[in-house]
Design an enzyme around this catalytic site. Structure first.
Site, short mmCIF file in Angstrom:
data_model
loop_
_atom_site.label_atom_id
_atom_site.label_comp_id
_atom_site.label_asym_id
_atom_site.label_seq_id
_atom_site.Cartn_x
_atom_site.Cartn_y
_atom_site.Cartn_z
N LYS A 102 -3.02 7.76 1.31
CA LYS A 102 -3.57 6.52 0.84
C LYS A 102 -3.73 5.33 1.30
O LYS A 102 -3.07 4.97 2.15
CB LYS A 102 -2.74 5.84 -0.46
N THR A 117 4.76 -4.49 -8.11
CA THR A 117 4.49 -3.17 -7.30
C THR A 117 5.01 -2.33 -6.59
O THR A 117 5.00 -1.63 -6.05
CB THR A 117 3.58 -3.37 -5.20
N GLY A 141 7.43 0.51 -7.06
CA GLY A 141 7.30 2.62 -7.87
C GLY A 141 5.53 2.86 -7.28
O GLY A 141 5.56 3.64 -8.58
N THR A 142 4.95 2.21 -7.28
CA THR A 142 3.83 2.61 -7.17
C THR A 142 3.25 4.28 -6.59
O THR A 142 2.90 4.43 -7.25
CB THR A 142 2.52 1.81 -6.74
N GLY A 143 4.28 4.23 -6.19
CA GLY A 143 3.27 5.57 -4.76
C GLY A 143 4.22 6.71 -5.79
O GLY A 143 3.96 8.19 -6.08
N CYS A 144 5.61 6.35 -6.23
CA CYS A 144 6.50 7.51 -6.69
C CYS A 144 5.37 7.24 -7.79
O CYS A 144 5.40 8.98 -8.44
CB CYS A 144 7.53 6.95 -7.08
#
Length: 271
Positions: free
Chosen positions: A175, A207, A209-212
């Site tokens: 990413k 932003t 928690g965007t990865g989760c």
């Protein structure tokens, strides 16, 4: 007829923006019945992490057995594991079972910059969990740490992805959200190809928690029957819209969450 069922194995975020909370919100918003195994409890808000309590392995093992032996989710998403004992426990339990896909988000550092994984856990994750991964979803700092190389452009993103595939993952989504610019580029890398995804950057401070959220969305679309490349595309569209919908949400003094429920779906039944 059964509802689509997913499982998230991750830490709890008391601020509600990341971890188990973000995963359950995402899976629910995308029409899946979300189950959970909590690996750690964090004292966390939009400004940072102030405490972490790792759940004892016996309790993690019991949670996993309770869900896997009865509810039988079709896709498992793995987030924060934190320490070697937790990784060994999760790997042991999953390796004894089959019939599900696995999306692993190698959570190492929170959005605030706080460390979420102990030093000795990275090696255990590579050895025990990478061979179980249908998809690994590292951001650039995580990919650099896992590969031991600097990533400074598209070519090195793909190179890092191939290195991680060589470590045992079936596929890797590298990413590029940490790179500056008006366009964000990700690469889905397998042993055969590298697929490029581009999306415009969203101007927002929310932003957390965007990865989760992205990895949980990929897991949800896989549960809905999408092939991997299409699941990634649909999940990226979901996170883009969730970022835009959450750009003016104020939940605290720091980085706020995305809006997971901008367009919620009813629970979906599999024929």
């Amino acid at each position: 007829m059964q509802y689509l069922k997913t499982l998230t194995i991750a830490g709890s975020d008391s601020g509600g923006g990341a971890g188990i909370q973000a995963d359950i919100k995402t899976m629910s918003a995308l029409g899946c019945f979300a189950t959970s195994v909590i690996t750690a409890v964090t004292a966390q808000n939009t400004c940072g992490v102030t405490a972490i309590h790792h759940i004892p392995p016996a309790v993690i093992r019991a949670q996993l057995a309770a869900v896997m032996d009865d509810i039988c989710p079709s896709v498992v998403k793995i987030g924060m594991l934190g320490c070697r004992e937790t990784i060994d426990c999760v790997a042991d339990e999953l390796a004894r079972r089959s019939g599900f896909l696995t999306v692993i988000d190698p959570v190492m550092v929170a959005t605030s910059g706080d460390m979420l994984m102990q030093e000795d856990a990275r090696e255990a994750m590579e050895e025990r969990l990478f061979p179980l991964a249908t998809l690994l979803t590292p951001n650039l700092p995580e990919a650099e740490a896992l590969c031991g190389m600097a990533i400074d452009g598209n070519e090195t993103m793909v190179e890092a992805g191939r290195k991680l595939v060589d470590k045992g993952c079936e596929a890797v989504l590298v990413k590029g959200g940490h790179r500056q610019g008006e366009t964000k580029t990700d690469f889905l890398v397998t042993s055969c190809e590298a697929i490029r995804y581009e999306s415009p950057a969203v101007a927002t401070a929310n932003t957390h928690g965007t990865g989760c959220t992205l990895s949980a969305a990929i897991a949800s679309f896989l549960a809905r029957g999408y092939v991997l490349s299409d699941a990634v595309k649909a999940a990226k569209d979901y996170i883009d819209r969730a970022l835009r919908a959450g750009s003016d949400v104020v939940t605290g003094k720091g980085a706020g969450p995305v809006n997971h429920f901008f367009q919620p779906q009813p629970l979906i039944k599999r024929p």
